[in-house]
Structure formats: C-alpha cells, structure tokens
Scaffold this motif. Structure first.
Motif, PDB file in Angstrom:
ATOM      1  N   HIS A   1       0.738  -1.162  -0.167  1.00  0.00           N
ATOM      2  CA  HIS A   1      -0.118   0.132  -0.033  1.00  0.00           C
ATOM      3  C   HIS A   1       0.890   1.325  -0.001  1.00  0.00           C
TER       4      HIS A   1
ATOM      5  N   PRO B   1      -5.922   4.188  -7.062  1.00  0.00           N
ATOM      6  CA  PRO B   1      -6.663   2.835  -7.179  1.00  0.00           C
ATOM      7  C   PRO B   1      -8.238   3.053  -7.778  1.00  0.00           C
TER       8      PRO B   1
ATOM      9  N   TYR C   1      -9.394  -1.114  -4.526  1.00  0.00           N
ATOM     10  CA  TYR C   1      -9.705  -0.712  -3.296  1.00  0.00           C
ATOM     11  C   TYR C   1     -10.220  -2.067  -2.692  1.00  0.00           C
TER      12      TYR C   1
ATOM     13  N   VAL D   1      -9.375   2.361   4.263  1.00  0.00           N
ATOM     14  CA  VAL D   1      -9.043   2.557   2.982  1.00  0.00           C
ATOM     15  C   VAL D   1     -10.473   2.858   2.404  1.00  0.00           C
TER      16      VAL D   1
ATOM     17  N   SER E   1     -10.998   6.455   2.326  1.00  0.00           N
ATOM     18  CA  SER E   1     -10.354   7.159   1.368  1.00  0.00           C
ATOM     19  C   SER E   1     -10.863   6.921  -0.103  1.00  0.00           C
ATOM     20  N   MET E   2     -11.632   5.943  -0.114  1.00  0.00           N
ATOM     21  CA  MET E   2     -12.167   5.425  -1.463  1.00  0.00           C
ATOM     22  C   MET E   2     -13.436   6.544  -1.747  1.00  0.00           C
TER      23      MET E   2
ATOM     24  N   HIS F   1     -17.793  -3.871  -1.452  1.00  0.00           N
ATOM     25  CA  HIS F   1     -16.881  -3.207  -0.418  1.00  0.00           C
ATOM     26  C   HIS F   1     -17.248  -3.488   0.989  1.00  0.00           C
TER      27      HIS F   1
END
Length: 551
Positions: free
Chosen positions: A318, A328, A333, A352, A355-356, A367
């Motif tokens: 990462h 990404p 992701y 993460v 951040s997506m 997800h």
C-alpha cells in the motif's frame, strides 16, 4: 516443415529461405486480393449453396467507396492492427467483406439497429472465411493460391484456431509461410503465441521468437509480441522461465517492452503465491526506462499476497502504491480491504474504504461486505454492527446474503448465540433475503456460541432444528457442514441422543458423506454418554472411511 514453393517443384525449407520476399513475392493490390479471395471462397463453398451473387449484395457504402466496402468487414481489423488499435470490444475485428442480402432493399434512412445487424452479419461471414482456411489446412492441403487470396486478418485468426485444434505444427507452418511471403505482421506472431498457449508449448513460442528476429521479416517484434510470449509461460506456470525471458527482454537494446510485459510475469508469480519474486519484478519495473507501475501492477501484487497468505506485506505494498502515485480503482480498493482483513486490521480496512469515498468513488455492496467480513474475522461484532449501519443507513445500500453471513460470523465470535441469530433472521425478512445453505449453516454455527447456561443450550438445539426445517422447506439440501454444526450444538448442550439421531440421519443420506469432523464429534458425544457399543461402531466406521479415502 517442407512445402512446395511456387518458385519451382522442389520442396524448400521455409525456415532457411533468405530471399527478399518483397522482390520475389510482391503484394497484390488490395482490391485485387479481395476479388481473388471472393472467387476462391465461392469455389470452396458447399455444392448445395447458391451462387455468391444471389446471396450477397454490397452495402450502401460500396456505392460511394468500393475500397471502404471491401475493407469494412474482415480487413478493418488489419488497419487497426497496423496502427496498434483494437476494435470496440477490445479485440481485433474478424468481419467478412460482404453482407447477406435483405428481403427488401434497405431504405436510405437506415437506423442504427439495422447497421448493427449488418455488422454482426459481416463478422459472422469473417468467421466463415476463417473456417474455410482452417478446414482446408486440417484436410492436409496447403494450396498457396488459396492462402495468398485470403486476407491477413483471416490467416492470423486461423493460426490461433489451429493451435486450439491441437495442430500447432500447421499453425507454425502457416506463420512462417506468411512471414516469407511478406504477409505476416506483429499480430500474426501474437496469434501464434496464443496457439502455443493453447497447446501449452512455451518452447515453440520462444523458438519462433528467436527465428523471427534472426530471419528477414517485414515487421518488428515489439511490446505486444513480448507480452504475448510471456503469457505462454504464465499459462504453463513456468515462473522461472518467465523471469529468465523478462531479464533478457528488459536488458536488450534492440527490443522495447512496457509495463504490460512486467505485469504478465507478476501475474505468473501471483498464481503461484511467490510474493518475494513478485516484489523483485516490481523493483525491476520501477527502474525500467520505458515502463511504469499502474493499477494492474499492484492488483497482481495483492493477488500474490492473498495466494501466499503473507498478509503482513499489505502495508508495504500500500505504501509503495502511494509512492508511485497510482490512483486505485474500485477493484484495487476491494483487494486492499480484503488484504487488510486477512492481516487482522479492520480499522485500516475501514480507513481504505473512507479514502475511496474521499476519491469520489462510491463503494459498492461488495466493498461493504468485505469490511463486515474484516470485523467478523477479528471477532469484532461491534464493528460489524457499526459497518452494517453505515452501509444501510448512511450509504443506502441494500444488504444481501453475503452481508448476513458476515453478521453471523461476527456474532459467533462475540458469542451472540440464539439472540443474534434471531436478529439476523429478522433482517432477512425485512430485506426479503432468500435462505441459502451458507446462511443456514452460519445460523446453526452461531447457536453453538451461546452464553453459558442450560436454558440457552436448549434454546440453541431447538433453534438449530428450526433452521434445518427452514432449509428443507426452502428446497435447500443440507451439506456436511450443516450436519456437523448441528451435531456440535447438540454435543455442547449434552444432547447425546440427538447426536446419535443426527448421525443416523446422515448415514441414511445418499448425497452427504461424513468426514473426519463428523466422526470426532460422534466419538466425543458417545464417550461422554457412556455409549460404549456406539463408540466401537463409530471407531470401525472411521477406520473404514479413512481406508477408503487414503487417510
């Protein structure tokens, strides 16, 4: 590889011919080549078919530009190949040079749908031309006049088809014949590599690569050819061979490769779980002048982490991704979240996902399910509930069966027992989620992890039987994991008679076979209950089962 040359009647070896193909075999003008191929194709058509002039008419474009109408089918892809572009679907086109005649003349205001139908017909005709060439070669013939009349694109795809048919020798012969006649292009070598890939023969692809570079050709083996060669090694799982070829290509001063070649080798390392080799390839990629890391590079690295179960490498990969400035995508992701879940770091996995969201990418259901599974694997039921509330209330995403399984796994880790399992059943009814074998087994397994006390244990047994009835009423057949979970719940509740009844039910089943866990649960229950006759019987059954399965 001997064939009869048009120079004379003496057979020649096409690999040893050093003559200038442009001088000996000049290319015919394009429209003449197409006219000749139409004539040849008509002569090879089945005898009961109608003449070509009755089945075929030129499209409206042909009235304004004959060349465009001729090329429109299976020669449009040749133009794309020479310029390095592909068709709308990511592959080179294989259409034919004509369109079947409609029942009525097409009006001038032709709709887009009609034009699309004509394009589909043209592509089907192209496959028919390819079938003619392949059938001609598989029959043992090698008529050069027929092959010279066929378009290069048709010959290229014929090479790949011959490899799939198990006739790599004919595919090689056709490729070298095309090379000597100045017909072949780089796409021809790519299709030969795909034929070698189908035949699982990297040595043939490498030999052809070296011969093509050594012998005179009208094309240059470039980035696409190098990647196609490496893909053959990935197909057979030869990582060492792929690394050796990659080192040769990356240090060569006459061959240009890009990151796609490195990514192919990375995928080969990921397939075998060789994370150390994958990281070495990435370091070589970073210092290569004509290549740079992209999302596919790190996707392959994360796949190698999953295959090798080296979850501790996730943070390093990462960090490297951020250093390279790679943005990404949704798939990358998802891989990051899954790898942090395997590393036992659900908070980082949720970071993460945040951040997506910050990158204006809307996380999908997959997800959120991965995040829920991350908390469940770490036995963090509170985190599962929090992530579920964010998913349904904040993001507005409807849960599915995988969501329910993740909640049940988290509840089992927190010893939620029947109370948590009943809550999940209520959520399933609320969101109209159908029962399946995974949910049913997880419900029973969750009952095993109930709070201590005889009352809770009896509730667990009753609830587990109810879940089994729901499965059967829904037409879902229980599997061995379902029966083992039920027996484990009965064993914990000291319902040893129930364990015996479940084992008898399992022995009567024709679709489900016991495994080692089944015998261990049964032996533990019968020994605790003092059913010594049953203990001897189960021990004999277990030994017989081990003998039959080579255990």
């Amino acid at each position: 590889m001997l064939q009869r040359s048009i120079i004379g009647s003496k057979p020649v070896n096409v690999l040893e011919l050093r003559l200038d193909a442009r001088t000996l075999f000049p290319r015919r003008p394009l429209h003449r080549q197409k006219q000749q191929w139409t004539t040849v194709r008509s002569s090879l058509a089945p005898k009961d078919s109608k003449p070509t002039t009755e089945n075929v008419q030129w499209t409206d474009d042909a009235r304004t530009s004959v060349t465009d109408a001729v090329i429109r089918g299976f020669l449009a892809s040749t133009a794309r190949e020479s310029s390095g572009r592909s068709g709308p679907n990511g592959k080179a086109g294989r259409g034919g040079a004509y369109v079947k005649q409609q029942s009525k003349p097409r009006p001038d205001n032709t709709t887009v749908s009609n034009r699309n139908d004509n394009d589909k017909t043209s592509r089907k005709e192209g496959r028919g031309d390819q079938g003619i060439i392949v059938g001609h070669l598989l029959a043992g013939d090698f008529d050069e006049e027929i092959l010279r009349a066929a378009p290069t694109t048709t010959l290229n795809w014929s090479i790949k088809t011959l490899g799939k048919q198990g006739r790599l020798d004919i595919a090689e012969q056709l490729f070298h014949w095309m090379r000597i006649r100045n017909i072949a292009n780089e796409h021809s070598f790519v299709k030969l590599c795909e034929a070698c890939e189908a035949a699982r023969s990297p040595s043939k692809a490498l030999l052809t690569w070296r011969n093509t570079r050594r012998l005179p050709t009208s094309f240059i083996l470039g980035e696409r050819s190098a990647a196609a060669l490496l893909k053959v090694y990935r197909k057979v799982g030869d990582l060492q061979g792929a690394l050796r070829i990659l080192d040769e290509l990356s240090t060569s001063k006459t061959i240009t490769i890009n990151q796609y070649a490195f990514n192919v080798v990375l995928r080969c390392a990921a397939d075998q779980g060789e994370i150390a080799a994958a990281l070495d390839v990435v370091e070589k990629l970073r210092v290569h002048p004509n290549s740079q890391c992209d999302s596919r590079t790190f996707s392959a690295l994360l796949s190698a982490i999953v295959a090798s179960q080296r979850w501790s490498r996730t943070s390093a990969v990462h960090k490297l991704l951020l250093e390279e400035g790679v943005v990404p995508d949704a798939t990358l992701y998802l891989q990051l979240i899954a790898c942090y879940a395997g590393a036992g770091r659900p908070e980082t996995a949720e970071a993460v996902l945040d951040s997506m969201i910050d990158e204006a990418l809307r996380p999908g259901r997959v997800h959120w399910n991965a995040l829920l599974s991350s908390y469940a694997q770490s036995k963090r039921y509170e985190g599962c509930i929090s992530a579920y509330e964010r998913m349904t209330q904040v993001a507005g995403i409807r849960p599915d069966q995988y969501t329910m399984v993740a909640l049940l796994h988290g509840a089992a880790g927190a010893r939620g027992g029947v109370t948590a399992a009943s809550r999940v059943l209520g959520l399933m009814q609320q969101h109209d989620i159908a029962m399946n074998i995974e949910i049913g087994t997880a419900l029973i397994a969750c009952c095993r992890h109930s709070p201590p006390g005889p009352h809770e244990r009896r509730r667990s047994v009753e609830f587990s039987h109810g879940v089994l009835s729901i499965l059967k009423s829904a037409g879902v057949a229980p599997n061995i994991k379902t029966y083992n979970s039920l027996m484990a719940v009965q064993f914990d509740a000291e319902d040893y008679v129930g364990v015996r009844e479940t084992l008898d039910l399992l022995e009567l089943s024709e679709d489900v076979e016991p495994n080692e866990a089944t015998w261990n649960i049964a032996l533990g229950a019968f020994q605790a209950a003092g059913f010594f006759d049953s203990v001897m019987e189960v021990e004999n059954l277990r030994e017989t089962w081990r003998t039959l399965h080579g255990r």
